[in-house]
Design an enzyme around this catalytic site. Structure first.
Site, mmCIF file in Angstrom:
data_model
loop_
_atom_site.group_PDB
_atom_site.id
_atom_site.type_symbol
_atom_site.label_atom_id
_atom_site.label_comp_id
_atom_site.label_asym_id
_atom_site.label_seq_id
_atom_site.Cartn_x
_atom_site.Cartn_y
_atom_site.Cartn_z
ATOM 1 N N ASP A 68 37.463 90.946 26.692
ATOM 2 C CA ASP A 68 37.036 90.851 28.085
ATOM 3 C C ASP A 68 37.285 92.168 28.825
ATOM 4 O O ASP A 68 38.235 92.893 28.510
ATOM 5 C CB ASP A 68 37.811 89.706 28.751
ATOM 6 C CG ASP A 68 37.159 89.254 30.035
ATOM 7 O OD1 ASP A 68 36.038 89.716 30.351
ATOM 8 O OD2 ASP A 68 37.774 88.442 30.749
ATOM 9 N N ASN A 77 34.617 94.531 29.778
ATOM 10 C CA ASN A 77 33.614 95.602 29.630
ATOM 11 C C ASN A 77 32.970 95.957 30.974
ATOM 12 O O ASN A 77 32.756 97.132 31.284
ATOM 13 C CB ASN A 77 32.483 95.166 28.687
ATOM 14 C CG ASN A 77 32.961 94.948 27.272
ATOM 15 O OD1 ASN A 77 34.074 95.301 26.935
ATOM 16 N ND2 ASN A 77 32.100 94.372 26.444
ATOM 17 N N GLY A 78 32.656 94.909 31.751
ATOM 18 C CA GLY A 78 31.976 95.117 33.040
ATOM 19 C C GLY A 78 32.855 95.905 33.992
ATOM 20 O O GLY A 78 32.410 96.875 34.626
ATOM 21 N N TRP A 97 35.366 97.826 33.254
ATOM 22 C CA TRP A 97 35.560 99.185 32.704
ATOM 23 C C TRP A 97 34.428 100.090 33.178
ATOM 24 O O TRP A 97 34.646 101.219 33.600
ATOM 25 C CB TRP A 97 35.602 99.105 31.180
ATOM 26 C CG TRP A 97 35.884 100.405 30.483
ATOM 27 C CD1 TRP A 97 37.107 100.862 30.093
ATOM 28 C CD2 TRP A 97 34.926 101.401 30.095
ATOM 29 N NE1 TRP A 97 36.971 102.086 29.481
ATOM 30 C CE2 TRP A 97 35.649 102.442 29.468
ATOM 31 C CE3 TRP A 97 33.549 101.523 30.214
ATOM 32 C CZ2 TRP A 97 35.029 103.584 28.962
ATOM 33 C CZ3 TRP A 97 32.929 102.658 29.715
ATOM 34 C CH2 TRP A 97 33.666 103.686 29.099
ATOM 35 N N GLU A 113 49.335 81.167 18.608
ATOM 36 C CA GLU A 113 50.130 81.892 19.585
ATOM 37 C C GLU A 113 49.153 82.665 20.476
ATOM 38 O O GLU A 113 48.140 83.190 19.989
ATOM 39 C CB GLU A 113 51.078 82.878 18.880
ATOM 40 C CG GLU A 113 52.131 82.198 18.024
ATOM 41 C CD GLU A 113 53.138 81.403 18.848
ATOM 42 O OE1 GLU A 113 53.460 81.812 19.976
ATOM 43 O OE2 GLU A 113 53.598 80.358 18.345
ATOM 44 N N GLU A 143 27.658 80.405 27.764
ATOM 45 C CA GLU A 143 27.509 80.591 29.214
ATOM 46 C C GLU A 143 26.976 81.984 29.564
ATOM 47 O O GLU A 143 26.419 82.192 30.642
ATOM 48 C CB GLU A 143 28.860 80.379 29.919
ATOM 49 C CG GLU A 143 29.360 78.944 29.917
ATOM 50 C CD GLU A 143 29.871 78.470 28.550
ATOM 51 O OE1 GLU A 143 30.340 79.311 27.755
ATOM 52 O OE2 GLU A 143 29.774 77.258 28.275
ATOM 53 N N ASN A 144 27.119 82.957 28.647
ATOM 54 C CA ASN A 144 26.642 84.316 28.935
ATOM 55 C C ASN A 144 25.128 84.393 29.102
ATOM 56 O O ASN A 144 24.605 85.341 29.681
ATOM 57 C CB ASN A 144 27.095 85.315 27.857
ATOM 58 C CG ASN A 144 28.562 85.682 27.937
ATOM 59 O OD1 ASN A 144 29.180 86.033 26.940
ATOM 60 N ND2 ASN A 144 29.147 85.608 29.131
ATOM 61 N N ARG A 162 43.627 87.825 24.415
ATOM 62 C CA ARG A 162 42.600 88.018 25.445
ATOM 63 C C ARG A 162 42.963 89.274 26.230
ATOM 64 O O ARG A 162 44.104 89.457 26.651
ATOM 65 C CB ARG A 162 42.497 86.831 26.397
ATOM 66 C CG ARG A 162 41.378 87.057 27.424
ATOM 67 C CD ARG A 162 41.050 85.850 28.258
ATOM 68 N NE ARG A 162 39.842 86.126 29.048
ATOM 69 C CZ ARG A 162 38.910 85.250 29.359
ATOM 70 N NH1 ARG A 162 39.033 84.012 28.969
ATOM 71 N NH2 ARG A 162 37.857 85.598 30.075
HETATM 72 C C1 FPP Z 1 33.207 90.551 28.327
HETATM 73 O O1 FPP Z 1 33.210 91.580 29.266
HETATM 74 C C2 FPP Z 1 32.454 90.920 27.171
HETATM 75 C C3 FPP Z 1 31.267 90.357 26.803
HETATM 76 C C4 FPP Z 1 30.566 89.315 27.560
HETATM 77 C C5 FPP Z 1 30.583 90.783 25.622
HETATM 78 C C6 FPP Z 1 31.455 91.286 24.526
HETATM 79 C C7 FPP Z 1 30.637 92.250 23.811
HETATM 80 C C8 FPP Z 1 31.076 93.377 23.228
HETATM 81 C C9 FPP Z 1 32.478 93.761 23.070
HETATM 82 C C10 FPP Z 1 30.136 94.340 22.744
HETATM 83 C C11 FPP Z 1 29.003 93.744 22.088
HETATM 84 C C12 FPP Z 1 29.375 93.333 20.736
HETATM 85 C C13 FPP Z 1 28.448 92.812 20.001
HETATM 86 C C14 FPP Z 1 28.767 92.472 18.606
HETATM 87 C C15 FPP Z 1 27.129 92.561 20.597
HETATM 88 P P1 FPP Z 1 32.622 91.261 30.692
HETATM 89 O O2 FPP Z 1 31.245 91.793 30.740
HETATM 90 O O3 FPP Z 1 32.776 89.818 30.994
HETATM 91 O O4 FPP Z 1 33.580 92.115 31.571
HETATM 92 P P2 FPP Z 1 34.039 91.807 33.063
HETATM 93 O O5 FPP Z 1 34.849 90.535 33.025
HETATM 94 O O6 FPP Z 1 34.874 92.997 33.393
HETATM 95 O O7 FPP Z 1 32.798 91.707 33.895
#
Ligand code: FPP
Length: 252
Positions: free
Chosen positions: A23, A25-26, A28, A210, A70-71, A191
């Site tokens: 979790d 990426n957004g 970041w 755990e 849900e994504n 997580r």
């Molecule tokens: C959560 O970050 C991450 C995801 C919804 C996707 C996870 C995907 C990857 C790590 C890369 C893609 C990998 C593959 C194999 C396609 P978020 O976007 O919810 O972050 P945020 O909570 O900060 O918005």
């Protein structure tokens, strides 16, 4: 002083199965004024790093939440970007998987992915199926509730078809109908990004796992962060409902 990797390897109880909710990426990307897609691209770099690091300490199963049921509700453009990243990563990462003898698998409703994702995924799964060092499972279009209701439906159908009795439905029967039937349950669930939720991930399978929560955003997560979580796990006592004294005296 041994480095973290050596410390993990020196202790006997390396977890067999580690699951990760990747979790952050957004956030970041947002912190840097980038588009969210760039956060996901850097998330793939983190996944390559962590899969390699996990293989190096002989973790046998690594399961990551790459796309939840849900994504699909995210903005169309972000979903499209994630699917494009998935296809290009699968193409690019075959070498990493082969070099580290990692078998790729997928769980979830993969039939709902775009056709090009499905065919790329199936190709890499087929090309890596004989690797024995580690199994990397991507949870794609995955949700625990959907998985559990599908299992219930399939058991009910078997009863209707006269293939089993209601009495034969027990925990093993249910587990055998989950997407994870060929893997042990996760020993450790990590997580990232300071969120403290399970978000419909492997809810049956983590009954005795755990839990480890890291403040790092997923694209910042390094091999040493994984090893720190594993060392923390190795220093915990897993009692599975028993008392500490029972475990020490080996009395059942
Ligand atoms: C959560 O970050 C991450 C995801 C919804 C996707 C996870 C995907 C990857 C790590 C890369 C893609 C990998 C593959 C194999 C396609 P978020 O976007 O919810 O972050 P945020 O909570 O900060 O918005």
């Amino acid at each position: 002083m041994l480095d973290l990797k050596e410390q993990v390897k020196a202790l006997k109880s390396v977890p067999k199965h580690v699951a990760i909710i990747m979790d952050g990426n957004g956030r970041w990307a947002k912190k840097r004024g980038y588009l969210r897609a760039l956060g996901h691209e850097n998330g793939v770099d983190a996944l390559r790093r962590i899969a390699t690091a996990a293989a190096e300490v002989n973790i046998e199963y690594l399961t990551v939440y790459a796309f939840s049921s849900e994504n699909w509700n995210r903005p169309k453009l972000e979903v499209k970007a994630l699917m494009t990243i998935l296809v290009s990563s699968l193409k690019k990462e075959l070498k990493t998987l082969n070099d580290n003898k990692i078998r790729l698998r997928a769980i979830g409703d993969t039939s709902s992915l775009p056709k090009d994702c499905q065919s790329e995924l199936n190709e890499v799964i087929e090309l890596t199926k004989d690797h024995k060092h580690m199994t990397l499972t991507l949870a794609l279009s995955y949700g625990s509730r959907a998985e559990l209701s599908a299992a219930a439906k399939s058991l009910a159908q078997e009863v209707l078809d006269g293939k089993r009795t209601v009495e034969s439905i027990d925990e093993d029967a249910l587990a055998a109908n989950l997407h994870t039937s060929e893997m042990p349950d996760p020993d450790l669930l990590i997580r990232t990004s300071n969120e403290f939720r399970i978000s419909n991930f492997l809810m049956w399978q983590i009954a005795y796992s755990e839990l480890f929560f890291s403040p790092k955003l997923w694209p910042d997560f390094q091999a040493d962060d994984l090893y720190e979580a594993v060392l923390d796990f190795q220093n915990r006592e897993r009692r599975f409902g028993k008392t500490s004294e029972q475990l020490k005296s080996n009395v059942s």
